[in-house]
Design a protein around this motif. Structure first.
Motif, short mmCIF file in Angstrom:
data_model
loop_
_atom_site.label_atom_id
_atom_site.label_comp_id
_atom_site.label_asym_id
_atom_site.label_seq_id
_atom_site.Cartn_x
_atom_site.Cartn_y
_atom_site.Cartn_z
N GLU A 176 5.65 8.98 -15.10
CA GLU A 176 7.11 9.15 -15.07
C GLU A 176 7.79 8.19 -16.04
O GLU A 176 7.31 7.10 -16.32
CB GLU A 176 7.63 8.89 -13.65
CG GLU A 176 7.31 7.47 -13.16
CD GLU A 176 7.60 7.27 -11.69
OE1 GLU A 176 8.46 7.99 -11.15
OE2 GLU A 176 6.96 6.40 -11.07
N ARG A 186 3.48 5.54 -7.75
CA ARG A 186 4.66 5.29 -8.58
C ARG A 186 4.69 3.82 -8.96
O ARG A 186 4.68 2.93 -8.10
CB ARG A 186 5.93 5.72 -7.84
CG ARG A 186 5.93 7.21 -7.50
CD ARG A 186 7.31 7.68 -7.08
NE ARG A 186 8.21 7.64 -8.22
CZ ARG A 186 9.55 7.62 -8.11
NH1 ARG A 186 10.13 7.59 -6.93
NH2 ARG A 186 10.29 7.60 -9.19
N ARG A 187 4.75 3.54 -10.27
CA ARG A 187 4.56 2.19 -10.80
C ARG A 187 5.57 1.19 -10.27
O ARG A 187 5.24 0.03 -10.01
CB ARG A 187 4.57 2.22 -12.32
CG ARG A 187 5.86 2.76 -12.94
CD ARG A 187 5.70 3.00 -14.44
NE ARG A 187 5.10 1.85 -15.10
CZ ARG A 187 4.30 1.95 -16.17
NH1 ARG A 187 4.04 3.12 -16.70
NH2 ARG A 187 3.82 0.86 -16.70
N ASN A 196 -1.29 5.29 -16.84
CA ASN A 196 -0.62 6.60 -16.75
C ASN A 196 -1.19 7.59 -17.75
O ASN A 196 -0.67 8.69 -17.91
CB ASN A 196 0.90 6.45 -16.92
CG ASN A 196 1.28 5.91 -18.29
OD1 ASN A 196 0.43 5.65 -19.12
ND2 ASN A 196 2.58 5.75 -18.52
N ASP A 240 1.67 7.57 -11.90
CA ASP A 240 2.36 8.75 -12.43
C ASP A 240 2.95 8.44 -13.81
O ASP A 240 3.48 7.35 -14.03
CB ASP A 240 3.48 9.16 -11.46
CG ASP A 240 4.00 10.54 -11.77
OD1 ASP A 240 3.44 11.50 -11.23
OD2 ASP A 240 4.96 10.66 -12.57
N GLU A 257 5.02 4.19 -3.06
CA GLU A 257 5.47 5.59 -3.17
C GLU A 257 4.47 6.42 -3.96
O GLU A 257 3.80 5.91 -4.86
CB GLU A 257 6.84 5.63 -3.87
CG GLU A 257 7.93 4.88 -3.11
CD GLU A 257 9.18 4.68 -3.96
OE1 GLU A 257 9.30 5.33 -5.02
OE2 GLU A 257 10.02 3.85 -3.56
N SER A 289 4.11 10.16 -6.11
CA SER A 289 4.89 11.20 -6.78
C SER A 289 4.51 12.58 -6.25
O SER A 289 3.54 12.73 -5.50
CB SER A 289 4.62 11.15 -8.29
OG SER A 289 3.29 11.57 -8.55
#
Lengths: 175, 201
Positions: free
Chosen positions: B171, B11-12, B108, B169, B3, B5
């Motif tokens: 996040e 996305r981790r 990140n 990201d 995925e 972001s």
């Protein structure tokens, strides 16, 4: 072999305790032992950039099924403080052979604070500490601390006193 | 499925399960904080050793493991802050040159567990460049979804050591906590790797 040739006695102990990884930040006091390890086919010498790497290395070695030992001088003990949490929390056998500075006949004042604090710092982190202050005591103390580490899964230290090693005087006669 | 972001970054929690897919008998070390939560979210495993401390030590734990077990692949998954704290270990690892060790930094550019402060990698420091300069023979930079599978394959097949940075990201995600008693973690790992003899040494 006890007495003057204590580095050879230490090497024989590492063989007897089935040590496979020897993590090192050098000290003049360990020079002979380091040469013996380098020449050995059964031990892997791992030079470190800082002493706490050795604790992590021996943690990984133990998880992988190998025993190790960490060689350093007393000034390196301060670099290890937080990383000793790994050995304490994960019950990792971590024997350390530590050559002392900052005590018997020290010339360099900058070595004294960490040298004097070394046993306190190690004990504060839960490490079992014993000293050898005569050449004939080095091998028996080291043997006991290697055994204590491997048999009871903890960090141990054998401090090799500066009286055994001789003080570095930078060519200036002691007063 | 990898995925991306809204910011266009990986996305981790999609990257880590992809890297651990078909892990076989590989040994895994996860650095403290989010990488440890990521490997747990991907499925806790007896041959995964997640750290709750020892910051700066993850890569060298992998080194000790890789030397001890040349017959196994060893993967260290850690964060940029953790790697920066032990960045000298890149020199130690390059000199030992274990061919079976891979270090993957999930970057990140933040200290995610302490309020999201920027790390040095967010201020221009290039960890891959430092690894190359240290003499690590295999390096990869992963920025795109299509590059992740090549990294997974390299972890299993490359003649390493391999060092890779995956830009992800920043996040903040729900925690997925592994067991936190280090004695449990080390005993289960050694038991799974070495069998019952592990506890009779």
């Amino acid at each position: 072999m006890a007495g003057k040739d204590w580095p050879a006695a230490l090497f024989a102990l590492l063989q007897a305790h089935r040590v496979r990884q020897v993590a090192v930040v050098p000290d003049a006091g360990h020079a002979a032992l380091i040469r013996l390890v380098e020449a050995s086919n059964e031990m892997r010498l791992v030079p470190l950039t800082t002493e706490e790497e050795g604790i992590a290395l021996l943690g990984g070695a133990w998880l992988g099924g190998q025993r190790g030992v960490l060689l350093m001088q007393s000034s390196g003990v301060g670099n290890c403080i937080n990383m000793l949490s790994l050995a304490a929390s994960c019950r990792i056998p971590l024997p350390m052979l530590i050559t002392m500075r900052g005590e018997f006949g020290e010339f360099n004042p900058w070595q004294v604070p960490m040298g004097q604090a070394t046993p306190t710092v190690l004990e504060a982190m839960g490490c079992a500490v014993r000293r050898a202050d005569a050449p004939e005591d080095v091998a028996p103390v080291a043997d006991a601390m290697l055994g204590l580490a491997y048999n009871t899964f903890r960090a141990t230290a054998c401090l090799i006193g500066q009286r055994v090693l001789g003080a570095k005087t930078f060519g200036i006669a002691p007063q | 499925m990898i995925e991306v972001s809204e910011a266009g970054l990986l996305r981790r929690r999609s990257v880590v399960p992809a890297l651990l897919a078909e892990r076989g008998d590989m040994l895994v070390v996860a650095g403290l904080g989010a990488p440890a939560w990521d490997v747990t979210a991907a499925g806790d495993h007896d041959l995964t050793f997640p750290l709750w401390g020892a910051m700066g030590g993850a890569a060298v734990i992998g080194l000790g493991m890789a030397i001890a077990r040349p017959d196994r692949r060893v993967l260290v998954l850690t964060g940029d802050g953790e790697m920066l704290m032990g960045v000298g270990s890149l020199a130690t690892i390059a000199v030992q040159a274990p061919p079976n060790l891979s270090i993957v930094v999930l970057d990140n550019e933040r200290y995610g567990e302490t309020g999201g402060q920027r790390t040095h990698t967010g201020m221009g420091v290039d960890l891959v460049g430092m690894a190359i300069a240290a003499g690590i023979p295999q390096t990869m930079r992963i920025n795109l979804p299509g590059e992740v599978e090549a990294l997974r394959q390299a972890i299993h097949t490359s003649t390493g050591p391999l060092f890779a940075v995956v830009k992800i990201d920043p996040e903040s995600l729900p925690l997925a906590l592994p067991p936190r008693d280090g004695a449990v973690l080390s005993a289960r790992f050694r038991g799974a790797l070495l069998g019952p003899a592990a506890h009779l040494e």
